[in-house]
Write a protein that holds these residues in place. Sequence first.
Motif, PDB file in Angstrom:
ATOM      1  N   PHE A  55       0.719  -1.102   0.101  1.00 35.32           N
ATOM      2  CA  PHE A  55       0.038  -0.073   0.237  1.00 35.32           C
ATOM      3  C   PHE A  55       0.850   1.403  -0.214  1.00 35.32           C
ATOM      4  O   PHE A  55       1.764   1.353   0.971  1.00 35.32           O
ATOM      5  CB  PHE A  55      -0.710   0.176   1.260  1.00 35.32           C
ATOM      6  N   ILE A  57       2.107   4.620   1.111  1.00 33.84           N
ATOM      7  CA  ILE A  57       1.696   5.874   1.964  1.00 33.84           C
ATOM      8  C   ILE A  57       2.785   6.921   1.827  1.00 33.84           C
ATOM      9  O   ILE A  57       3.994   6.783   2.283  1.00 33.84           O
ATOM     10  CB  ILE A  57       1.840   5.246   3.308  1.00 33.84           C
ATOM     11  N   HIS A  63       3.030  -2.864   4.042  1.00 32.45           N
ATOM     12  CA  HIS A  63       2.164  -4.026   4.088  1.00 32.45           C
ATOM     13  C   HIS A  63       1.057  -4.132   5.433  1.00 32.45           C
ATOM     14  O   HIS A  63       1.355  -3.480   6.397  1.00 32.45           O
ATOM     15  CB  HIS A  63       3.077  -5.260   4.256  1.00 32.45           C
ATOM     16  N   LEU A  64      -0.153  -4.800   5.147  1.00 30.39           N
ATOM     17  CA  LEU A  64      -0.977  -4.885   6.115  1.00 30.39           C
ATOM     18  C   LEU A  64      -0.864  -6.087   6.938  1.00 30.39           C
ATOM     19  O   LEU A  64      -0.200  -7.042   6.534  1.00 30.39           O
ATOM     20  CB  LEU A  64      -2.537  -4.746   5.392  1.00 30.39           C
ATOM     21  N   LEU A  66      -3.651  -7.582   8.951  1.00 24.31           N
ATOM     22  CA  LEU A  66      -4.536  -8.026   8.543  1.00 24.31           C
ATOM     23  C   LEU A  66      -5.093  -9.068   9.743  1.00 24.31           C
ATOM     24  O   LEU A  66      -5.669 -10.017   9.750  1.00 24.31           O
ATOM     25  CB  LEU A  66      -4.713  -8.831   7.335  1.00 24.31           C
ATOM     26  N   LEU A 178      -5.344   2.653   7.999  1.00 28.15           N
ATOM     27  CA  LEU A 178      -5.590   1.908   6.821  1.00 28.15           C
ATOM     28  C   LEU A 178      -6.005   0.578   6.970  1.00 28.15           C
ATOM     29  O   LEU A 178      -7.109   0.238   6.229  1.00 28.15           O
ATOM     30  CB  LEU A 178      -4.153   1.836   5.994  1.00 28.15           C
ATOM     31  N   VAL A 181      -9.878   0.899   7.809  1.00 30.06           N
ATOM     32  CA  VAL A 181     -10.719   1.078   6.552  1.00 30.06           C
ATOM     33  C   VAL A 181     -11.015  -0.192   5.602  1.00 30.06           C
ATOM     34  O   VAL A 181     -11.914  -0.626   5.164  1.00 30.06           O
ATOM     35  CB  VAL A 181      -9.652   2.273   5.515  1.00 30.06           C
ATOM     36  N   VAL A 182      -9.575  -0.603   5.526  1.00 32.66           N
ATOM     37  CA  VAL A 182      -9.776  -1.989   4.633  1.00 32.66           C
ATOM     38  C   VAL A 182     -10.574  -3.118   5.386  1.00 32.66           C
ATOM     39  O   VAL A 182     -11.426  -3.815   4.670  1.00 32.66           O
ATOM     40  CB  VAL A 182      -8.172  -2.468   4.496  1.00 32.66           C
TER      41      VAL A 182
ATOM     42  N   ARG C 179      -2.595   2.705  -7.969  1.00 33.50           N
ATOM     43  CA  ARG C 179      -2.705   2.595  -6.104  1.00 33.50           C
ATOM     44  C   ARG C 179      -2.159   3.896  -5.758  1.00 33.50           C
ATOM     45  O   ARG C 179      -0.769   4.257  -6.211  1.00 33.50           O
ATOM     46  CB  ARG C 179      -1.771   1.616  -5.653  1.00 33.50           C
ATOM     47  N   ARG C 180      -2.771   4.789  -4.850  1.00 31.13           N
ATOM     48  CA  ARG C 180      -2.346   5.910  -4.524  1.00 31.13           C
ATOM     49  C   ARG C 180      -2.519   5.913  -2.715  1.00 31.13           C
ATOM     50  O   ARG C 180      -3.096   4.875  -2.480  1.00 31.13           O
ATOM     51  CB  ARG C 180      -2.971   7.241  -4.988  1.00 31.13           C
ATOM     52  N   SER C 181      -2.002   6.945  -2.309  1.00 30.95           N
ATOM     53  CA  SER C 181      -2.434   6.874  -0.770  1.00 30.95           C
ATOM     54  C   SER C 181      -3.488   7.704  -0.552  1.00 30.95           C
ATOM     55  O   SER C 181      -3.617   8.635  -0.180  1.00 30.95           O
ATOM     56  CB  SER C 181      -1.011   7.463   0.046  1.00 30.95           C
ATOM     57  N   LEU C 183      -8.180   7.155   0.210  1.00 31.26           N
ATOM     58  CA  LEU C 183      -9.295   6.305   0.656  1.00 31.26           C
ATOM     59  C   LEU C 183      -9.791   5.309  -0.566  1.00 31.26           C
ATOM     60  O   LEU C 183     -10.149   4.090  -0.282  1.00 31.26           O
ATOM     61  CB  LEU C 183     -10.412   7.103   1.061  1.00 31.26           C
ATOM     62  N   THR C 185      -8.263   3.981  -3.059  1.00 33.41           N
ATOM     63  CA  THR C 185      -7.151   2.939  -3.061  1.00 33.41           C
ATOM     64  C   THR C 185      -7.488   1.788  -2.034  1.00 33.41           C
ATOM     65  O   THR C 185      -7.814   0.704  -2.372  1.00 33.41           O
ATOM     66  CB  THR C 185      -5.874   3.234  -2.966  1.00 33.41           C
ATOM     67  N   ALA C 186      -7.626   2.275  -0.750  1.00 34.46           N
ATOM     68  CA  ALA C 186      -8.026   1.711   0.304  1.00 34.46           C
ATOM     69  C   ALA C 186      -9.130   0.457   0.191  1.00 34.46           C
ATOM     70  O   ALA C 186      -9.264  -0.622   0.389  1.00 34.46           O
ATOM     71  CB  ALA C 186      -7.909   2.235   1.729  1.00 34.46           C
ATOM     72  N   ARG C 187     -10.345   1.327  -0.381  1.00 39.57           N
ATOM     73  CA  ARG C 187     -11.441   0.510  -0.501  1.00 39.57           C
ATOM     74  C   ARG C 187     -11.394  -0.336  -1.552  1.00 39.57           C
ATOM     75  O   ARG C 187     -11.906  -1.588  -1.526  1.00 39.57           O
ATOM     76  CB  ARG C 187     -12.588   1.764  -0.711  1.00 39.57           C
ATOM     77  N   LEU C 189      -8.694  -1.878  -2.859  1.00 42.90           N
ATOM     78  CA  LEU C 189      -7.927  -3.283  -2.398  1.00 42.90           C
ATOM     79  C   LEU C 189      -8.711  -4.071  -1.460  1.00 42.90           C
ATOM     80  O   LEU C 189      -8.835  -5.334  -1.583  1.00 42.90           O
ATOM     81  CB  LEU C 189      -6.602  -2.708  -1.907  1.00 42.90           C
ATOM     82  N   ALA C 190      -9.591  -3.059  -0.504  1.00 37.45           N
ATOM     83  CA  ALA C 190     -10.505  -4.180   0.399  1.00 37.45           C
ATOM     84  C   ALA C 190     -11.340  -5.092  -0.198  1.00 37.45           C
ATOM     85  O   ALA C 190     -11.561  -6.205   0.074  1.00 37.45           O
ATOM     86  CB  ALA C 190     -11.279  -2.897   1.286  1.00 37.45           C
ATOM     87  N   PHE C 193      -9.375  -7.889  -1.748  1.00 36.00           N
ATOM     88  CA  PHE C 193      -9.217  -8.928  -0.634  1.00 36.00           C
ATOM     89  C   PHE C 193     -10.561  -9.685  -0.451  1.00 36.00           C
ATOM     90  O   PHE C 193     -10.496 -10.961  -0.313  1.00 36.00           O
ATOM     91  CB  PHE C 193      -8.866  -8.212   0.463  1.00 36.00           C
TER      92      PHE C 193
END
Lengths: 208, 272, 249
Positions: A55, A57, A63-64, A66, A178, A181-182, C179-181, C183, C185-187, C189-190, C193
Amino acid sequence: MVHISDGVLPGPMLAAGFILTAILLYYSLKEIKAEEIAKISLITAALFVASLVHFPIGPTSVHLILNGLAGILLGRRAFAGVFVALTLQALFFQHGGLTSLGVNALNIGLPALLAWQLFEYRKNLASPRRETIFGAMAGGMAVLASVLMVSLELLTMGEAFKEISVLVIGVHLPVVVLESVVAGAATGFLANVKPEMLAGGNNGSFPR
Amino acid sequence: MKAIEAINLVFSYPDGTRALEGASFSIDSGESVALLGPNGSGKSTLLLHLNGILRGQGTVRIMGREITEDNLSWVRSQVGMVFQDPDDQLFMPTLEEDVSFGPRNMGLSEAAVQEAVSWALRSTGLVDLEAKSPHHLSFGQRKRAAVATVLSMRPPVMVLDEPTSNLDPRSKREVATLIRSLQEKGTTIITATHDANLVPYMADRVLLLDRKIVADGDVRQILCRRNLMKGLGLEMPLLADLFERLREEKIYSGATPFAADIAAKEIIDLLK
Amino acid sequence: MSHFDPEKHSCLGSAIHSWDPRAKIVSLLVLIFAIALAGSILPALAGLCVSISLVLISRIPLAHVAGFMKWPVIFLLPLALFLPFTTEGDCLYSFQFLSVSRQGLFFSLLYLTRGVAAALLALLIVGTAPFTVTIKALQEMGLPASLTQIFLFAYRYVFLLNEEFSIMSRSLQCKGFVRRSDLKTARTLAMAFAMLLIRSYERSLAVYNAMLSRGYRGDIPIPGRNGLAASDLFKSLLVLGAAFSIMAK
Ligand SMILES: Nc1ncnc2c1ncn2[C@@H]1O[C@H](COP(=O)(O)OP(=O)(O)OP(=O)(O)O)[C@@H](O)[C@H]1O
Ligand SMILES: [Mg+2]
C-alpha cells in the motif's frame, strides 16, 4: 516492524512467548473438526497473500497485518491461522524470526482473538452497517494492540529503547487507519455477499 | 448388476437454486456413460450425489447398496470422483503426495501404495513429474494429475466431471483412450462432458440432463437427434451433423459414422 | 512473490541436504537459539561464521541467500542506528547534543550479528528440503496433526491464491486503477481482498469434498521413516558442539 527479528529479545521473554503461544494454540485448535481444516488453511493462505500487497503511503509503502480480519473470519481458530502464517513468513521470507516466533505469534494472534471478541458485539447494534463499523473497529484495534505490544516489549529491554518504541508506534499510526478502512470495507462487503464466512455467522462452523 | 442406480433425485442449493428436479437413471457394471447437458443443467450437482457428497431427496444405490450416513466411507472406496477444477483436487504440495493420498487413506501397505501410485502416474503419462508441485504443472498436466489421484485408488466406479475441458486435442484423445481402457478392465465410468465429438470414443451410452434426464440411450441414437440436441443448445458431433443433413436430403441412408476414416469411405462410396 | 520459488535449491544434494530432516531441524534450531542468545560479540561473530560456512556447504548460492536478508535488516537497522545514541555509557564520540556510547555500539553490533546469523540458519532449514519433508519431520517430532495439515494446505494454496490475486490486480490496472495513498485505493483493495477471501472460502468447500472423496477422515497418514544413520548423528554432533561452545562463551 511488528515482526520482531531474531537476536534482539532476551531469553526469558522468548521462553514466555513460546509457552503462551503453545497454550493459545491448544485453545485455538481445541475440538477442531475435519471440515474446518481446509477452510482455516485457505483463509490463512488468502490473508497471507493479501498481507504481501504493497500500500503506498506518501513516498513509501506498507504491508498490512490483517490480524483483525483473521479474527473476524476465523474466530477462535484465528490464532492457529496467525501462527501458521507467521511461521511461513519467518521460514520463507525471514520476516520475523524463529526464536521470536512465540512472541510474534502472541503479538499478532492475541489481538486477532480480541478483534473477534470485539466483532461479536456488533450483534447489539441495530444498524445495517454494523459489520462495516465493527469490522473497522476490530481491524484498527487489532493492529494498534499489536503495535503497542511490540513497543512495550522493546521498552522492557531498557531505557535505551524508549525512542525506538515511540518510533514504532509513530510509524504505525497510518497503518492502523489503513487497516481499519480495509477491514471495515471488506467485512461490510462479506456481510452482504457471504455472511456465513464471518465468525459466528449463521452456520456456526467456527465455534466460539 | 447395476453399479449405479439413481432414483428421483431432487436437489436445491441453500440459496434456492433448483439444480435437480427428479433425475433417475441406472448404469450397469462395466458400462461407460457420457453425461451431456448445457452449462448449469446440474451435471456437477448430479455427480456429487454419486458418492454422497451432496444428498437431497431421492435415492442413490451403489452396487445395489443405498448410500446412507453409515456407509459413506465404503461408498467413497467404490466411487472415485474427479472434480471439474483440478486445483480443487490437487490439495497436497506435491504430485506424489496427492496421488498417494487416497491409497494411504485406504490403509494399503507402503509397497502397495507405491505400486498404485506408479501405475496411476504411468496411465496418465505423468511419470517423472511426481516430485513437482501443482503450481509447476501445466493446466493439462494438472487435469491428468487429478485423474491420477483417483486412479491410484482403483475404484470399481469412476465419476469424471469434464476431464477433457481446456485440454489440447491430443490430450483430449488420450483421456478418451484412457477411459476406454479403464472400461475394458471392468471399471464402470460416468463422464460429464461438453465434447460431443469425443463422446463416441469414450462412451457407449449417453444421458442428456436438463435438471432431469431428458434422454437416455445409445450414443448413436442420441447424438444424431438434431432437434433434441439443438433444443438443449448442445452441438452434435461434426460428422453426425453432416451425415444427418445428407440423410435429411435423402442422399445417405446408412449408419452414421463418427470417425473420419469411416466417414471418408462413405463419402467416396456416395461419390461413386 | 510472483517469482517466489522456495524449493528452488531444495534438491542440491549437499551434506546439509542429505542430513536427516529431524536431526537437521533440531540441531540447527539449537544453534539458532545459541546464537540469538549469545552474550557478547565474539561468540555472536563466531556464530555468524558458522552460519555462513553452513550456507556455503549447502551450495545454496550466496546471492540468493543475501536477497532474503531484507526483512531482518529492515527490522535491525533502525535499532542498530538508534542504540549507539540512546544507550547511556562511556562516550566514544560526541557531536553537539548527540553522543555515541561504547555500550550502545556494542549492542547494535550484537543484535545485528545475532539477527543475521539466525536468519541465515532459518533459511538453511527450509531451503535444503522440500517443505513437505520439513513439515512431516516436525509432525514426527510432535507437531499436532491438525496444525501439520493447515501448514500443508496453506502452503499449497498460497501459490494459487497469489496467482489469482495477481490476475485480479492486473485486471484492476486494465480498468485504470492506480494505487495511491487515498481512501479509494484502500476501498478498492479491500474489495479485491474480499473477493479473494470469498474465492478461497468457496474453494475450501470444494477441496474438502475432494478430500472426502479420497477417504479423508481427519488425518493424513505418513509413511514411516528410517532410523538415523551414523552420518546424521555425526553432522548433528558437529553443529551441536558449535552451539554449545557459543553458549559457553
Ligand atoms: N454452491 C452452489 N450454490 C448455489 N448454486 C449453485 C451452486 N453450485 C451450482 N449452483 C447452481 O446449480 C445449477 C447447476 O449447477 P451445476 O454446477 O451442477 O451445473 P453443470 O451442469 O455442472 O454446469 P457446467 O457445465 O457449467 O459445469 C446452476 O444453476 C448453478 O448456478
Ligand atoms: Mg459442472
